[in-house]
Design a protein around this motif. Structure first.
Motif, PDB file in Angstrom:
ATOM      1  N   TYR A  52       0.801  -1.226   0.000  1.00  0.00           N
ATOM      2  CA  TYR A  52       0.000   0.000   0.000  1.00  0.00           C
ATOM      3  C   TYR A  52       0.836   1.280   0.000  1.00  0.00           C
ATOM      4  O   TYR A  52       0.306   2.376   0.126  1.00  0.00           O
ATOM      5  N   ASN A  54       3.538   3.523  -2.155  1.00  0.00           N
ATOM      6  CA  ASN A  54       4.256   3.766  -3.404  1.00  0.00           C
ATOM      7  C   ASN A  54       5.255   4.889  -3.167  1.00  0.00           C
ATOM      8  O   ASN A  54       4.868   6.051  -3.132  1.00  0.00           O
ATOM      9  N   GLY A  76      15.111  15.648   0.381  1.00  0.00           N
ATOM     10  CA  GLY A  76      13.660  15.447   0.504  1.00  0.00           C
ATOM     11  C   GLY A  76      13.342  14.498   1.639  1.00  0.00           C
ATOM     12  O   GLY A  76      14.080  14.368   2.610  1.00  0.00           O
ATOM     13  N   SER A  78      12.598  10.801   3.407  1.00  0.00           N
ATOM     14  CA  SER A  78      13.010   9.397   3.292  1.00  0.00           C
ATOM     15  C   SER A  78      12.561   8.604   4.514  1.00  0.00           C
ATOM     16  O   SER A  78      12.309   9.175   5.571  1.00  0.00           O
ATOM     17  N   LEU A  80      13.518   5.193   6.846  1.00  0.00           N
ATOM     18  CA  LEU A  80      14.558   4.204   7.140  1.00  0.00           C
ATOM     19  C   LEU A  80      13.997   3.135   8.056  1.00  0.00           C
ATOM     20  O   LEU A  80      13.328   3.457   9.040  1.00  0.00           O
ATOM     21  N   PRO A  81      14.243   1.875   7.763  1.00  0.00           N
ATOM     22  CA  PRO A  81      13.753   0.833   8.677  1.00  0.00           C
ATOM     23  C   PRO A  81      14.385   0.978  10.053  1.00  0.00           C
ATOM     24  O   PRO A  81      15.539   1.404  10.167  1.00  0.00           O
ATOM     25  N   LYS A  82      13.628   0.645  11.081  1.00  0.00           N
ATOM     26  CA  LYS A  82      14.136   0.823  12.452  1.00  0.00           C
ATOM     27  C   LYS A  82      15.312  -0.111  12.736  1.00  0.00           C
ATOM     28  O   LYS A  82      16.103   0.135  13.636  1.00  0.00           O
ATOM     29  N   ASN A 149       7.971  -4.005  17.859  1.00  0.00           N
ATOM     30  CA  ASN A 149       7.846  -3.823  16.403  1.00  0.00           C
ATOM     31  C   ASN A 149       7.947  -5.117  15.600  1.00  0.00           C
ATOM     32  O   ASN A 149       8.282  -5.096  14.415  1.00  0.00           O
ATOM     33  N   PRO A 177       1.512  -3.310   9.908  1.00  0.00           N
ATOM     34  CA  PRO A 177       0.048  -3.301   9.932  1.00  0.00           C
ATOM     35  C   PRO A 177      -0.490  -2.864   8.575  1.00  0.00           C
ATOM     36  O   PRO A 177       0.138  -2.065   7.889  1.00  0.00           O
ATOM     37  N   PHE A 179      -2.813  -0.965   5.865  1.00  0.00           N
ATOM     38  CA  PHE A 179      -3.375   0.387   5.812  1.00  0.00           C
ATOM     39  C   PHE A 179      -4.841   0.290   5.414  1.00  0.00           C
ATOM     40  O   PHE A 179      -5.165  -0.279   4.372  1.00  0.00           O
TER      41      PHE A 179
ATOM     42  N   SER B  48      -2.022   9.761   9.401  1.00  0.00           N
ATOM     43  CA  SER B  48      -2.076   9.099   8.085  1.00  0.00           C
ATOM     44  C   SER B  48      -0.994   8.032   7.939  1.00  0.00           C
ATOM     45  O   SER B  48      -1.168   7.066   7.209  1.00  0.00           O
ATOM     46  N   VAL B  51       0.599   3.598  10.528  1.00  0.00           N
ATOM     47  CA  VAL B  51       0.881   2.182  10.279  1.00  0.00           C
ATOM     48  C   VAL B  51       2.347   1.936   9.917  1.00  0.00           C
ATOM     49  O   VAL B  51       2.855   0.833  10.107  1.00  0.00           O
ATOM     50  N   LEU B  52       3.005   2.964   9.392  1.00  0.00           N
ATOM     51  CA  LEU B  52       4.396   2.770   8.964  1.00  0.00           C
ATOM     52  C   LEU B  52       5.406   3.134  10.051  1.00  0.00           C
ATOM     53  O   LEU B  52       6.551   2.728  10.005  1.00  0.00           O
ATOM     54  N   ARG B  53       4.951   3.926  11.010  1.00  0.00           N
ATOM     55  CA  ARG B  53       5.887   4.470  11.996  1.00  0.00           C
ATOM     56  C   ARG B  53       6.421   3.413  12.962  1.00  0.00           C
ATOM     57  O   ARG B  53       7.433   3.625  13.606  1.00  0.00           O
ATOM     58  N   SER B  54       5.730   2.240  13.052  1.00  0.00           N
ATOM     59  CA  SER B  54       6.239   1.190  13.930  1.00  0.00           C
ATOM     60  C   SER B  54       7.475   0.529  13.314  1.00  0.00           C
ATOM     61  O   SER B  54       8.307  -0.023  14.027  1.00  0.00           O
ATOM     62  N   SER B  55       7.607   0.592  12.005  1.00  0.00           N
ATOM     63  CA  SER B  55       8.731  -0.083  11.348  1.00  0.00           C
ATOM     64  C   SER B  55       9.768   0.869  10.763  1.00  0.00           C
ATOM     65  O   SER B  55      10.861   0.444  10.423  1.00  0.00           O
ATOM     66  N   PHE B  56       9.396   2.148  10.625  1.00  0.00           N
ATOM     67  CA  PHE B  56      10.302   3.085   9.957  1.00  0.00           C
ATOM     68  C   PHE B  56      10.555   4.344  10.792  1.00  0.00           C
ATOM     69  O   PHE B  56       9.681   4.781  11.538  1.00  0.00           O
ATOM     70  N   ASP B  57      11.751   4.884  10.613  1.00  0.00           N
ATOM     71  CA  ASP B  57      12.027   6.237  11.098  1.00  0.00           C
ATOM     72  C   ASP B  57      11.837   7.169   9.912  1.00  0.00           C
ATOM     73  O   ASP B  57      12.335   6.883   8.819  1.00  0.00           O
ATOM     74  N   PHE B  58      11.124   8.253  10.142  1.00  0.00           N
ATOM     75  CA  PHE B  58      10.874   9.207   9.058  1.00  0.00           C
ATOM     76  C   PHE B  58      11.910  10.327   9.111  1.00  0.00           C
ATOM     77  O   PHE B  58      12.158  10.881  10.168  1.00  0.00           O
ATOM     78  N   ASN B  59      12.518  10.625   7.968  1.00  0.00           N
ATOM     79  CA  ASN B  59      13.483  11.738   7.884  1.00  0.00           C
ATOM     80  C   ASN B  59      12.979  12.771   6.894  1.00  0.00           C
ATOM     81  O   ASN B  59      12.485  12.416   5.831  1.00  0.00           O
ATOM     82  N   GLY B  60      13.116  14.022   7.247  1.00  0.00           N
ATOM     83  CA  GLY B  60      12.699  15.093   6.341  1.00  0.00           C
ATOM     84  C   GLY B  60      11.233  15.463   6.569  1.00  0.00           C
ATOM     85  O   GLY B  60      10.519  14.805   7.320  1.00  0.00           O
ATOM     86  N   SER B 156      -4.228   4.121  -0.775  1.00  0.00           N
ATOM     87  CA  SER B 156      -2.838   3.733  -0.520  1.00  0.00           C
ATOM     88  C   SER B 156      -2.063   5.005  -0.182  1.00  0.00           C
ATOM     89  O   SER B 156      -2.604   6.105  -0.280  1.00  0.00           O
ATOM     90  N   ILE B 157      -0.807   4.828   0.206  1.00  0.00           N
ATOM     91  CA  ILE B 157       0.012   6.004   0.515  1.00  0.00           C
ATOM     92  C   ILE B 157       1.006   6.186  -0.629  1.00  0.00           C
ATOM     93  O   ILE B 157       1.809   5.291  -0.906  1.00  0.00           O
ATOM     94  N   ASN B 158       0.923   7.311  -1.301  1.00  0.00           N
ATOM     95  CA  ASN B 158       1.834   7.571  -2.423  1.00  0.00           C
ATOM     96  C   ASN B 158       2.780   8.704  -2.053  1.00  0.00           C
ATOM     97  O   ASN B 158       2.328   9.723  -1.534  1.00  0.00           O
ATOM     98  N   ILE B 159       4.032   8.485  -2.333  1.00  0.00           N
ATOM     99  CA  ILE B 159       4.990   9.587  -2.149  1.00  0.00           C
ATOM    100  C   ILE B 159       5.519   9.933  -3.538  1.00  0.00           C
ATOM    101  O   ILE B 159       6.192   9.127  -4.180  1.00  0.00           O
TER     102      ILE B 159
END
Lengths: 228, 279
Positions: A52, A54, A76, A78, A80-82, A149, A177, A179, B48, B51-60, B156-159
């Motif tokens: 889900y 892109n 911009g 990005s 990163l996986p934990k 996690n 999880p 979406f 929004s 669901v992704l924040r448990s597996s990823f660190d967001f930068n920017g 879906s989530i599009n970037i």
């Protein structure tokens, strides 16, 4: 009879002990290999594959400084996986853990030693399964179970041209999880797509592929880079 | 001659204060939404992407002018049509109300020329309103929030990479005009039947409200009927912000809207040409 039982217990205990000692020795040897990396910087590409999401493949620079400071500099936005970036194997090996060897396993025709690490003090990591190529003293697979996690399954390919255990490619698989956008928030055009997504389970598999190249190892990296 | 007529009609449109209601409303609402996003945008993004924040660190930064503009467009797309009816509904009925029909038509211009000139002038007003919305939303958005990759949350989530955003907005402006043009054409159509602009304004607004409510009904068999509503296709510009654009769906929606404009405008021209004008 009692003598026989006593001797059997002694044999089993010493066997376990020697296995455990073997495992600890391998872990120590691995740690000393990964500890050789004090700093590195390289180019990195990050590709995320989740049904889900892109997101375009991102290319930038990654900086690592021992013991556990990692900075990714990508223009911009990005993600990163934990788990699985920087010198993460080195960081896992540094955790005070109980190490057990589960014997040898063949993966892709290569004989690997299966080590189980049970960290004693980590707040997040519960269990680590490591698959070690003892000939090269590299960890080529790691399954990291975390408290909050889920589990991350990591496959690593290494750079042959440098004398350090630095990855050229890291594939990380994990469960995220699903979406689920409430139907009320989408127009009639998207309802069927939302219906399709609702049918999927609560979770889905995600995969991240990190590729590294142009390594510069153990050269001073300015602290300001990590503060940006 | 025709250009002079259009200029004259534009002068008439912009002589009425109701014409400026749309511009003022957008001028007030857009900065308010910008301010709201400045205060709460971070929370919106966090919800929004939870669901992704448990597996990823967001930068920017994910909040930027592009993302905010899209949210503004979604908010305002329901309400801007109502503002357009204020002008569209008055285009022909307004002449009847003020009793100037016969005065205009004794001049050496045909009825067809007059009605087409009025239609064209009204269409220019619609285009200006859409451009005003984009200038304010995108310009102010970029000024306050800057630029960057654009996050689009739908099913879906599009970037979308920054380099890929502006051309999508370029086509969106064109499509938004098409959507608003349909609304204008409907109110123009009703305006040709009556001698008071309240009727066409209220009727067009009622059609918009009813169809928008019907669009929300989620019954399987109903979706075929929903496909026929022009309101279903008005927001097809959002397809442009998918990672893989479904061009077939996009052009189908555009053709349906163009079809509405053609049928309704030609019907209005034919009716107006034969209409008994008594005032």
């Amino acid at each position: 009879m009692i003598k026989f039982i006593f001797i059997t217990i002694l044999i089993v205990f010493s066997a376990i002990n020697s296995y455990s000692q073997d495992a600890s020795n391998i872990a120590k040897e691995l740690l000393s290999e990964y500890n050789k990396i004090n700093t590195f910087q390289s180019d990195v590409s990050i590709k995320i594959d989740i049904s889900y999401l892109n997101a375009p493949e991102k290319i930038g620079k990654i900086y690592f400084k021992s013991p556990n400071t990692t900075k990714v500099d990508i223009e911009g936005f990005s993600m990163l996986p934990k788990q699985g970036t920087g010198n993460f194997i080195g960081e896992l090996l540094k955790l005070k853990s109980t190490v057990i060897s589960l014997g040898k396993e063949k993966v892709n025709n290569i004989e690997l030693t299966h080590l189980k690490l049970i960290p004693n003090e980590s707040k997040d990591i519960v269990l680590v399964d490591m698959y070690v190529n003892e000939n090269k003293m590299t960890v080529v697979k790691a399954d990291i179970t975390t408290k909050d996690n889920g589990t991350f399954y990591i496959d690593i390919e290494y750079v042959n041209s440098v004398k350090f255990n630095l990855p050229s490619k890291v594939e990380i698989e994990f469960v995220v999880p699903n979406f689920k956008m409430p139907k009320a928030f989408v127009g009639p055009r998207d309802k069927s797509k939302v219906d399709e997504m609702q049918k999927e389970g609560e979770t889905t598999k995600g995969k991240v592929i990190l590729k590294y190249w142009n390594y510069i190892v153990n050269q001073k990296i300015d602290n300001s880079i990590f503060k940006k | 001659m025709f250009l002079k007529l259009v200029k004259l009609e534009l002068f008439k449109i912009f002589s009425k204060w109701r014409t400026y209601i749309g511009f003022i409303a957008i001028g007030v609402l857009v900065p308010i939404i910008h301010l709201a996003m400045l205060a709460e945008g971070e929370t919106l993004i966090e919800v929004s992407t939870r669901v992704l924040r448990s597996s990823f660190d967001f930068n920017g930064e994910l909040i930027n002018g592009y993302m905010v503009t899209r949210i503004i467009m979604q908010f305002l797309f329901i309400n801007i049509p109502l503002l357009i009816t204020l002008v569209g509904g008055d285009m022909l009925a307004g002449e009847a109300t003020s009793g100037t029909y016969r005065l205009v038509l004794i001049r050496p211009i045909s009825r067809l020329q007059l009605v087409i000139a009025k239609f064209t002038a009204g269409s220019i007003y619609v285009a200006l309103l859409v451009i005003w919305l984009f200038i304010l939303a995108l310009g102010l958005g970029v000024l306050i929030f800057g630029t960057g990759d654009m996050i689009v949350v739908r099913y879906s989530i599009n970037i979308i990479p920054e380099a890929d955003v502006l051309w999508r907005y370029g086509i969106s402006i064109g499509y938004s005009f098409l959507s608003m043009w349909v609304v204008y054409t409907i109110s123009f159509f009703f305006s040709s039947f009556v001698e008071n602009s309240i009727g066409p304004i209220i009727t067009t607004m009622a059609i918009l409200i009813v169809l928008n409510i019907l669009n929300m009904v989620d019954i399987g068999a109903f979706s075929t009927i929903q496909e026929l509503f022009f309101t279903t296709h008005m927001n097809a510009w959002i397809i442009l912000f998918d990672e893989k654009i479904d061009y077939a769906a996009f052009f189908r929606s555009a053709l349906i809207l163009i079809g509405h404009v053609l049928v309704l405008s030609i019907s209005t021209f034919i009716y107006f040409n034969k209409k008994d004008i008594n005032s």
